[in-house]
Design a protein around this motif. Structure first.
Motif, PDB file in Angstrom:
ATOM      1  N   SER A  97       0.836  -1.205   0.000  1.00 23.90           N
ATOM      2  CA  SER A  97       0.000   0.000   0.000  1.00 23.90           C
ATOM      3  C   SER A  97       0.870   1.253   0.000  1.00 23.90           C
ATOM      4  CB  SER A  97      -0.898  -0.004   1.236  1.00 23.90           C
ATOM      5  OG  SER A  97      -1.626   1.187   1.306  1.00 23.90           O
ATOM      6  N   VAL A  98       0.683   2.088  -1.011  1.00 22.65           N
ATOM      7  CA  VAL A  98       1.419   3.346  -1.123  1.00 22.65           C
ATOM      8  C   VAL A  98       0.393   4.464  -1.205  1.00 22.65           C
ATOM      9  CG1 VAL A  98       3.021   4.697  -2.515  1.00 22.65           C
ATOM     10  CG2 VAL A  98       3.366   2.244  -2.257  1.00 22.65           C
ATOM     11  N   THR A  99       0.514   5.429  -0.283  1.00 23.04           N
ATOM     12  CA  THR A  99      -0.426   6.547  -0.234  1.00 23.04           C
ATOM     13  C   THR A  99       0.342   7.858  -0.190  1.00 23.04           C
ATOM     14  OG1 THR A  99      -0.511   6.681   2.179  1.00 23.04           O
ATOM     15  CG2 THR A  99      -2.001   5.099   1.122  1.00 23.04           C
ATOM     16  N   LYS A 100      -0.406   8.955  -0.125  1.00 21.41           N
ATOM     17  CA  LYS A 100       0.214  10.271   0.001  1.00 21.41           C
ATOM     18  C   LYS A 100       1.008  10.387   1.297  1.00 21.41           C
ATOM     19  CE  LYS A 100      -3.324  12.730  -2.559  1.00 21.41           C
ATOM     20  NZ  LYS A 100      -4.457  13.657  -2.467  1.00 21.41           N
ATOM     21  N   LEU A 101       0.655   9.579   2.269  1.00 22.93           N
ATOM     22  CA  LEU A 101       1.331   9.621   3.561  1.00 22.93           C
ATOM     23  C   LEU A 101       2.594   8.770   3.593  1.00 22.93           C
ATOM     24  CD1 LEU A 101      -1.872   9.269   5.772  1.00 22.93           C
ATOM     25  CD2 LEU A 101      -0.729  11.374   5.049  1.00 22.93           C
ATOM     26  N   SER A 102       2.840   7.990   2.558  1.00 22.36           N
ATOM     27  CA  SER A 102       4.020   7.120   2.508  1.00 22.36           C
ATOM     28  C   SER A 102       5.288   7.950   2.394  1.00 22.36           C
ATOM     29  CB  SER A 102       3.936   6.163   1.319  1.00 22.36           C
ATOM     30  OG  SER A 102       2.823   5.329   1.431  1.00 22.36           O
ATOM     31  N   ILE A 103       6.291   7.520   3.131  1.00 17.78           N
ATOM     32  CA  ILE A 103       7.588   8.191   3.087  1.00 17.78           C
ATOM     33  C   ILE A 103       8.682   7.143   2.931  1.00 17.78           C
ATOM     34  CG2 ILE A 103       6.884  10.180   4.466  1.00 17.78           C
ATOM     35  CD1 ILE A 103       8.261   8.799   6.876  1.00 17.78           C
ATOM     36  N   ILE A 104       9.820   7.589   2.455  1.00 14.34           N
ATOM     37  CA  ILE A 104      10.991   6.717   2.399  1.00 14.34           C
ATOM     38  C   ILE A 104      11.544   6.662   3.814  1.00 14.34           C
ATOM     39  CG2 ILE A 104      13.337   6.492   1.465  1.00 14.34           C
ATOM     40  CD1 ILE A 104      11.196   5.911  -0.608  1.00 14.34           C
ATOM     41  N   SER A 105      11.775   5.454   4.317  1.00 12.50           N
ATOM     42  CA  SER A 105      12.161   5.300   5.720  1.00 12.50           C
ATOM     43  C   SER A 105      13.520   5.914   6.029  1.00 12.50           C
ATOM     44  CB  SER A 105      12.158   3.822   6.110  1.00 12.50           C
ATOM     45  OG  SER A 105      13.131   3.126   5.364  1.00 12.50           O
ATOM     46  N   ASP A 106      14.429   5.847   5.075  1.00 10.62           N
ATOM     47  CA  ASP A 106      15.772   6.383   5.304  1.00 10.62           C
ATOM     48  C   ASP A 106      16.299   6.855   3.952  1.00 10.62           C
ATOM     49  OD1 ASP A 106      18.417   6.920   5.868  1.00 10.62           O
ATOM     50  OD2 ASP A 106      18.823   4.999   6.835  1.00 10.62           O
ATOM     51  N   SER A 107      16.629   8.122   3.859  1.00 13.17           N
ATOM     52  CA  SER A 107      17.078   8.668   2.572  1.00 13.17           C
ATOM     53  C   SER A 107      18.328   7.957   2.057  1.00 13.17           C
ATOM     54  CB  SER A 107      17.313  10.170   2.681  1.00 13.17           C
ATOM     55  OG  SER A 107      18.308  10.437   3.647  1.00 13.17           O
ATOM     56  N   GLN A 108      19.107   7.373   2.943  1.00 14.31           N
ATOM     57  CA  GLN A 108      20.299   6.643   2.518  1.00 14.31           C
ATOM     58  C   GLN A 108      19.927   5.348   1.798  1.00 14.31           C
ATOM     59  OE1 GLN A 108      22.589   6.211   6.096  1.00 14.31           O
ATOM     60  NE2 GLN A 108      23.306   8.327   6.052  1.00 14.31           N
ATOM     61  N   ASN A 109      18.712   4.868   2.025  1.00 15.76           N
ATOM     62  CA  ASN A 109      18.261   3.639   1.359  1.00 15.76           C
ATOM     63  C   ASN A 109      17.791   3.887  -0.068  1.00 15.76           C
ATOM     64  OD1 ASN A 109      18.735   2.166   3.663  1.00 15.76           O
ATOM     65  ND2 ASN A 109      16.592   2.104   4.290  1.00 15.76           N
ATOM     66  N   MET A 110      17.593   5.153  -0.429  1.00 11.61           N
ATOM     67  CA  MET A 110      17.006   5.473  -1.733  1.00 11.61           C
ATOM     68  C   MET A 110      17.809   4.883  -2.888  1.00 11.61           C
ATOM     69  SD  MET A 110      14.565   6.798  -3.424  1.00 11.61           S
ATOM     70  CE  MET A 110      13.703   7.955  -2.399  1.00 11.61           C
ATOM     71  N   LEU A 144      11.160  -3.085   2.330  1.00 11.62           N
ATOM     72  CA  LEU A 144      11.846  -4.372   2.431  1.00 11.62           C
ATOM     73  C   LEU A 144      13.276  -4.196   2.938  1.00 11.62           C
ATOM     74  CD1 LEU A 144      10.561  -6.074  -0.837  1.00 11.62           C
ATOM     75  CD2 LEU A 144       9.941  -6.648   1.523  1.00 11.62           C
ATOM     76  N   ILE A 145      13.926  -3.119   2.516  1.00 14.30           N
ATOM     77  CA  ILE A 145      15.277  -2.834   3.019  1.00 14.30           C
ATOM     78  C   ILE A 145      15.214  -2.592   4.517  1.00 14.30           C
ATOM     79  CG2 ILE A 145      17.173  -1.149   2.996  1.00 14.30           C
ATOM     80  CD1 ILE A 145      16.587  -0.805  -0.041  1.00 14.30           C
ATOM     81  N   ALA A 146      14.249  -1.818   4.963  1.00 10.97           N
ATOM     82  CA  ALA A 146      14.095  -1.534   6.394  1.00 10.97           C
ATOM     83  C   ALA A 146      13.826  -2.815   7.184  1.00 10.97           C
ATOM     84  CB  ALA A 146      12.973  -0.526   6.619  1.00 10.97           C
ATOM     85  N   LEU A 147      13.154  -3.777   6.556  1.00  6.35           N
ATOM     86  CA  LEU A 147      12.871  -5.057   7.214  1.00  6.35           C
ATOM     87  C   LEU A 147      13.986  -6.075   6.996  1.00  6.35           C
ATOM     88  CD1 LEU A 147       9.125  -5.346   6.205  1.00  6.35           C
ATOM     89  CD2 LEU A 147      10.018  -4.945   8.513  1.00  6.35           C
ATOM     90  N   ASP A 148      15.052  -5.658   6.325  1.00  4.31           N
ATOM     91  CA  ASP A 148      16.185  -6.525   6.005  1.00  4.31           C
ATOM     92  C   ASP A 148      15.728  -7.750   5.204  1.00  4.31           C
ATOM     93  OD1 ASP A 148      18.903  -6.998   5.950  1.00  4.31           O
ATOM     94  OD2 ASP A 148      18.860  -8.252   7.767  1.00  4.31           O
ATOM     95  N   ALA A 149      14.801  -7.519   4.260  1.00  7.08           N
ATOM     96  CA  ALA A 149      14.268  -8.618   3.461  1.00  7.08           C
ATOM     97  C   ALA A 149      14.394  -8.360   1.962  1.00  7.08           C
ATOM     98  CB  ALA A 149      12.800  -8.849   3.824  1.00  7.08           C
TER      99      ALA A 149
END
Length: 179
Positions: A97-110, A144-149
């Motif tokens: 699910s991606v909404t207007k409220l979705s954010i990238i968890s860590d800019s370094q992961n981009m 998925l990166i944040a979840l290490d998956a």
């Protein structure tokens, strides 16, 4: 009935338009994020609705709209299937699910998320050949990166939807998955 004061005058039209525009998430979802692929679909719908239903152009556009919607559903289904096989049975829908409220968890992961998404498109058939990468999946890969998956997801996508030399058929069912 034609009064501009009537707040319900266009209610049915609004519901129909929302249903047409918002294939990705739940219809009438106010947090829906409109991406490039949504605008393409919306523009096709607008043009189709201006044509005579008996015309050949209307039929062709209607078929193209249906095909695009089905492709989007199939891609989402592939992602969900892999997420469930990774053990995210209950979380798969929320991860997608991606909404207007979705954010990238860590800019370094981009950059890592972009690399993985590009690698998925180049080395697997999780996306059809003609598919333009959607920003929505960048958010999913970031999660998925944040979840290490993310690496496990790529491995499972490679096993389930391998790139076939000489002609990739993305509409074939998934291959055997290893849990």
């Amino acid at each position: 009935l034609c009064s501009n004061n009537n707040p319900y005058a266009s209610f049915g039209a609004t519901l129909a338009r929302d249903e047409e525009q918002n294939l990705w998430s739940t219809p009438h979802d106010v947090t829906h994020t409109e991406a490039d692929d949504d605008r393409v679909l919306y523009n096709m719908i607008v043009v189709r609705n201006q044509l005579d239903k008996d015309s050949e152009e209307w039929q062709k556009l209607n078929y193209d709209i249906y095909t695009l919607r089905q492709t989007r559903k199939e891609v989402r289904s592939r992602w969900k299937h892999i997420l469930e096989d990774l053990g995210f049975q209950k979380e798969a829908d929320s991860l997608l699910s991606v909404t207007k409220l979705s954010i990238i968890s860590d800019s370094q992961n981009m950059s890592k998320a972009r690399d993985i998404l590009l690698k998925l498109s180049e080395e697997t058939n999780i996306f059809p050949t003609s598919w333009e990468l959607s920003e929505r999946y960048l958010f999913v890969v970031d999660r998925l990166i944040a979840l290490d998956a993310a690496d496990e997801f790529f491995q499972m996508a490679s096993a389930a939807y391998p790139k076939r030399p000489g002609g990739d058929r993305a509409d074939e069912g998934p291959g055997p998955l290893q849990s």
